[in-house]
Scaffold this motif. Structure first.
Motif, PDB file in Angstrom:
ATOM      1  N   LYS A  79       0.868  -1.189   0.000  1.00 44.94           N
ATOM      2  CA  LYS A  79       0.000   0.000   0.000  1.00 44.94           C
ATOM      3  C   LYS A  79       0.898   1.231   0.000  1.00 44.94           C
ATOM      4  O   LYS A  79       1.771   1.384   0.862  1.00 44.94           O
ATOM      5  N   HIS A 124      -7.275  -4.684 -13.052  1.00 44.12           N
ATOM      6  CA  HIS A 124      -7.462  -3.636 -12.057  1.00 44.12           C
ATOM      7  C   HIS A 124      -7.862  -2.311 -12.697  1.00 44.12           C
ATOM      8  O   HIS A 124      -8.400  -1.431 -12.043  1.00 44.12           O
ATOM      9  N   MET A 128     -11.197  -0.373 -10.148  1.00 39.62           N
ATOM     10  CA  MET A 128     -10.138   0.252  -9.346  1.00 39.62           C
ATOM     11  C   MET A 128     -10.198  -0.140  -7.870  1.00 39.62           C
ATOM     12  O   MET A 128      -9.238   0.066  -7.135  1.00 39.62           O
ATOM     13  N   MET A 131      -7.455  -2.505  -6.461  1.00 40.25           N
ATOM     14  CA  MET A 131      -6.160  -2.009  -5.977  1.00 40.25           C
ATOM     15  C   MET A 131      -6.353  -1.000  -4.849  1.00 40.25           C
ATOM     16  O   MET A 131      -5.434  -0.243  -4.509  1.00 40.25           O
ATOM     17  N   SER A 132      -7.574  -0.975  -4.258  1.00 42.93           N
ATOM     18  CA  SER A 132      -7.889  -0.084  -3.121  1.00 42.93           C
ATOM     19  C   SER A 132      -7.582   1.372  -3.445  1.00 42.93           C
ATOM     20  O   SER A 132      -7.044   2.109  -2.617  1.00 42.93           O
ATOM     21  N   PHE A 133      -7.953   1.790  -4.650  1.00 41.82           N
ATOM     22  CA  PHE A 133      -7.620   3.152  -5.105  1.00 41.82           C
ATOM     23  C   PHE A 133      -8.524   4.179  -4.433  1.00 41.82           C
ATOM     24  O   PHE A 133      -9.730   4.002  -4.330  1.00 41.82           O
ATOM     25  N   GLN A 134      -7.925   5.274  -3.966  1.00 37.87           N
ATOM     26  CA  GLN A 134      -8.684   6.396  -3.417  1.00 37.87           C
ATOM     27  C   GLN A 134      -7.903   7.683  -3.634  1.00 37.87           C
ATOM     28  O   GLN A 134      -6.682   7.708  -3.528  1.00 37.87           O
ATOM     29  N   LEU A 152      -3.137   3.522  -3.053  1.00 37.77           N
ATOM     30  CA  LEU A 152      -3.447   2.317  -3.816  1.00 37.77           C
ATOM     31  C   LEU A 152      -2.415   1.239  -3.516  1.00 37.77           C
ATOM     32  O   LEU A 152      -1.381   1.513  -2.901  1.00 37.77           O
ATOM     33  N   LYS A 153      -2.705  -0.004  -3.960  1.00 38.65           N
ATOM     34  CA  LYS A 153      -1.770  -1.113  -3.804  1.00 38.65           C
ATOM     35  C   LYS A 153      -1.069  -1.361  -5.129  1.00 38.65           C
ATOM     36  O   LYS A 153      -1.729  -1.473  -6.172  1.00 38.65           O
TER      37      LYS A 153
END
Length: 422
Positions: A79, A124, A128, A131-134, A152-153
Motif C-alpha cells: 500500500k 485492475h 479500481m 487495488m484499493s484506489f482512493q 493504492l496497492k
C-alpha cells in the motif's frame, strides 16, 4: 498370570482388530481396481503454502495461480501513496468515468500508465477497487493540482516512479511515492486541504472600470487590505449551505471549518497583473471555494454591502455568484493525525513532501501557471464572468430550501470547473 477369562477377552480383541484390518485391505483393493479414491472425513488440512482449507473448498494457492501475470508475483504488493501534479487543461477532472472514453480524465491517464508500467494487473484498470484506489480530492474539469495524493496497492517493481512517468503525458507527473499502513485511505485520513486561486487583479476593480483595458489595471494597497479583511471573515466554522447547490440550510454537513484565507501581493505575468488567493479548510463542498471568492469580488466591486456575508450563513437562501474555475489549484493535502501516529514508528514515513518542493515548484512554473495565464489572456474568462454580476440580486432571499442530490458525494469535491462536470 492371566486368568482364563482375561485370556479369552484378549484373544477376542486380537481377532476383532484383525478383522478390521482385513476389511480395510479389501476396500483399498476395490478402490484401486475401480480407479476411485476413498472419501476422507471432513477435516482441516494443512496445505504446503501454510493455508488451511476445508475439504471440497478451492485452495487459496490455486486461486493465486489464476491471477494474470503470475511472473510478477515475485514483486511484493504494498500500500503506497503517490504525489501527483497535473495541469487540468483539456481534461474532464480527476475522477475516472467508467465506460465514458470520450471524457478523458486524469485518472484515465494514470491507470493506463500503471498497467503499461507493470505495477498493477490489467483487470485492475476495469475495477479500481481491486487495488484499493482512493483520491484525496475530486478536482473538476480544467482544474490543476500541485499536491494531489492518491492511495493504492502496487507491485513494487524496480524503478517504479520512472516507469510510471515514462507512460504519462508531460502535463501529468508522479513527483513522490511513500509506503503507508495497510488500512490507509487518502480521502478519509486527510485532515485538511489547501487550495490556491490565481486571478487577474482587475477582478477587484470598481464596477464602472473599463474592462477593455483590463491588462493596464493595478491593484492598490488599500483595496488589497479590504479584500483580505473580507476573506478573513470566512475563517472559523460557518454554515456554507449558500455556497453549494447540494445542501439544505439545516444540514449539519453544511458547516465547514476554514483555517486560512488570504490574498497575496500582486505580480505581473504576460503584461497582466495577477494575485493568488490561498484557502485552507478541513474539506470543501462542490463550488464552495469559487462562491466564496465570487461573493468577495461582488462586495469589493460594490454590487453588495459587506453584511451579505453574514446573511449567507443564516437559513435564508441567498444568490451567491460563482467565480470561474480557471485558476483554481489543489496545492496541498494534510495528514497531521496520521503523521503523529505513524510517522515516527520506524516503519512508515511522514506524509510531508519537503524533499519534493523544488520539483513541485518547477512543475507549476512549467505547466500550471503558463496554462492559467495564457488561457485568461486569450479567453478573458474573469472579465466575461464579471459582466454577469449585475444580474444577481444580492438583497432578495428565497424561503425554499435546497435539496441535496443523493447521487452526489458531499465531501472533497472542492467545487471547480464547469457546471456540467459534476
Amino acid at each position: 498370570m492371566l486368568t482364563s477369562r482375561a485370556l479369552v477377552t484378549r484373544v477376542l480383541r486380537i481377532k476383532s482388530i484383525g478383522c478390521l484390518y482385513n476389511c480395510a485391505v479389501i476396500r483399498l483393493k476395490m478402490s484401486e481396481e475401480s480407479g476411485s479414491t476413498l472419501t476422507k472425513p471432513q477435516k482441516r488440512v494443512e496445505e504446503e503454502n501454510g493455508e488451511s482449507v476445508d475439504n471440497g473448498h478451492i485452495r487459496k494457492k490455486l486461486k493465486c495461480n489464476m491471477e494474470p501475470n503470475a511472473d510478477d508475483r515475485k514483486h511484493p504488493k504494498r500500500k503506497v501513496v503517490l504525489l501527483l501534479a497535473y495541469s487540468g487543461k483539456g481534461y474532464y477532472g480527476m475522477q475516472r468515468n467508467a465506460g465514458s472514453s470520450q471524457f478523458k480524465t486524469i485518472e484515465d491517464e494514470l491507470v493506463t500508465a500503471l498497467i503499461k508500467s507493470g505495477c498493477i494487473p490489467d483487470n485492475h484498470g476495469d475495477d479500481m477497487k481491486k487495488m484499493s484506489f482512493q483520491r484525496c480530492a475530486r478536482t473538476d474539469k480544467g482544474v490543476s493540482a500541485a499536491g494531489q495524493v492518491v492511495s493504492l496497492k502496487l507491485w513494487m517493481i524496480e524503478g517504479l516512479m520512472e516507469k510510471i512517468n515514462s507512460n504519462l503525458p508531460p502535463q501529468i507527473r508522479v513527483l513522490g511515492l511513500k509506503r503507508v499502513t495497510g488500512g490507509f485511505n487518502s480521502k478519509n485520513n486527510c485532515d485538511a486541504r489547501t487550495y490556491s486561486y490565481m486571478l487577474p487583479t482587475v477582478a477587484f476593480a470598481p464596477k464602472d472600470y473599463d474592462t477593455h483595458n483590463s491588462a493596464a489595471f493595478r491593484l492598490d494597497p488599500g483595496t488589497l487590505q479590504i479584500v483580505n479583511r473580507l476573506f478573513a471573515s470566512y475563517k472559523g466554522t460557518h454554515n456554507f449551505h449558500n455556497f453549494t447547490s447540494q445542501k439544505a440550510a439545516r444540514d449539519p454537513s453544511a458547516r465547514r471549518y476554514i483555517t486560512e484565507m488570504s490574498c497575496g501581493e500582486p505580480f505581473v505575468r504576460g503584461g497582466t497583473e495577477f494575485a493568488e488567493i490561498t484557502v485552507r479548510g478541513q474539506s470543501f463542498m462542490m463550488h464552495q471555494i469559487r462562491k466564496m471568492i465570487g461573493l468577495v469580488i461582488a462586495v469589493v466591486k460594490g454590487y453588495s454591502g459587506e453584511e451579505v456575508l453574514k446573511r449567507t450563513w443564516g437559513e435564508e437562501k441567498v444568490d451567491v455568484p460563482k467565480a470561474p474555475g480557471l485558476g483554481l489549484v489543489l496545492e496541498k493535502v494534510h495528514f497531521d493525525r496520521y503523521n503523529k501516529r505513524f510517522g515516527g514508528d520506524g516503519l512508515h514515513e511522514c506524509l510531508e513532501w519537503t524533499v519534493e518542493e523544488q520539483a513541485i515548484l518547477a512543475f507549476k512554473e512549467a505547466h500550471i501557471y503558463p496554462s492559467i495565464v495564457e488561457t485568461e489572456c486569450q479567453e478573458g474568462s474573469m472579465v466575461s464572468w464579471m459582466a454577469t454580476l449585475p444580474i444577481h440580486d444580492f438583497e432578495a432571499t428565497a424561503t425554499g430550501t435546497q435539496v441535496k442530490d443523493k447521487g452526489q458525494d458531499d465531501d472533497d469535491e472542492e467545487g471547480n470547473g464547469s457546471d456540467s462536470a459534476l
